[in-house]
Design a protein around this motif. Structure first.
Motif, PDB file in Angstrom:
ATOM      1  N   GLU A  34      60.156  48.509  56.230  1.00  0.00           N
ATOM      2  CA  GLU A  34      59.426  47.675  56.323  1.00  0.00           C
ATOM      3  C   GLU A  34      58.651  48.196  57.450  1.00  0.00           C
ATOM      4  O   GLU A  34      57.379  47.806  57.636  1.00  0.00           O
ATOM      5  CB  GLU A  34      60.178  46.431  56.970  1.00  0.00           C
ATOM      6  CG  GLU A  34      60.705  45.627  56.083  1.00  0.00           C
ATOM      7  CD  GLU A  34      61.679  44.464  56.692  1.00  0.00           C
ATOM      8  OE1 GLU A  34      61.255  44.067  57.689  1.00  0.00           O
ATOM      9  OE2 GLU A  34      62.920  44.003  55.780  1.00  0.00           O
TER      10      GLU A  34
ATOM     11  N   ASN B 219      55.740  50.479  55.765  1.00  0.00           N
ATOM     12  CA  ASN B 219      54.732  49.487  55.156  1.00  0.00           C
ATOM     13  C   ASN B 219      53.869  48.827  56.147  1.00  0.00           C
ATOM     14  O   ASN B 219      52.702  48.962  56.105  1.00  0.00           O
ATOM     15  CB  ASN B 219      55.541  48.612  54.224  1.00  0.00           C
ATOM     16  CG  ASN B 219      56.171  48.980  53.156  1.00  0.00           C
ATOM     17  OD1 ASN B 219      55.587  50.029  52.541  1.00  0.00           O
ATOM     18  ND2 ASN B 219      57.162  48.239  52.581  1.00  0.00           N
TER      19      ASN B 219
ATOM     20  N   ARG C  94      49.872  49.668  56.489  1.00  0.00           N
ATOM     21  CA  ARG C  94      49.182  48.608  56.293  1.00  0.00           C
ATOM     22  C   ARG C  94      47.932  48.620  57.555  1.00  0.00           C
ATOM     23  O   ARG C  94      46.841  48.235  57.314  1.00  0.00           O
ATOM     24  CB  ARG C  94      49.483  47.240  56.429  1.00  0.00           C
ATOM     25  CG  ARG C  94      48.792  45.919  56.257  1.00  0.00           C
ATOM     26  CD  ARG C  94      49.700  44.713  56.162  1.00  0.00           C
ATOM     27  NE  ARG C  94      50.336  44.365  57.378  1.00  0.00           N
ATOM     28  CZ  ARG C  94      49.697  43.903  58.512  1.00  0.00           C
ATOM     29  NH1 ARG C  94      48.399  43.805  58.602  1.00  0.00           N
ATOM     30  NH2 ARG C  94      50.257  43.789  59.863  1.00  0.00           N
TER      31      ARG C  94
END
Length: 64
Positions: A15, A18, A22
């Motif tokens: 997480e 990611n 992003r």
């Protein structure tokens, strides 16, 4: 919150990676090129420092 198992820890890490990707942050940037001049600069500075200290000690024993 602390992960209770390896799977939870890996999921949390995924997480975070990611989210960083992003936002445009590269979590694993490429290695920087080697800079040999830094070693030479540090070595030269150390030599000058040692010569200065030795000359100060030796000058105490010189009678002019």
């Amino acid at each position: 919150m602390a992960a209770q198992s390896v799977e939870e820890h890996l999921a949390e890490l995924a997480e975070i990676v990611n989210e960083a990707e992003r936002l445009g942050i590269d979590p694993w940037p490429a290695d920087k090129p080697e800079r040999p001049w830094a070693k030479w600069a540090l070595g030269s500075f150390m030599i000058i420092l040692m010569l200065s200290a030795v000359s100060k000690v030796l000058f105490r024993f010189v009678t002019v």
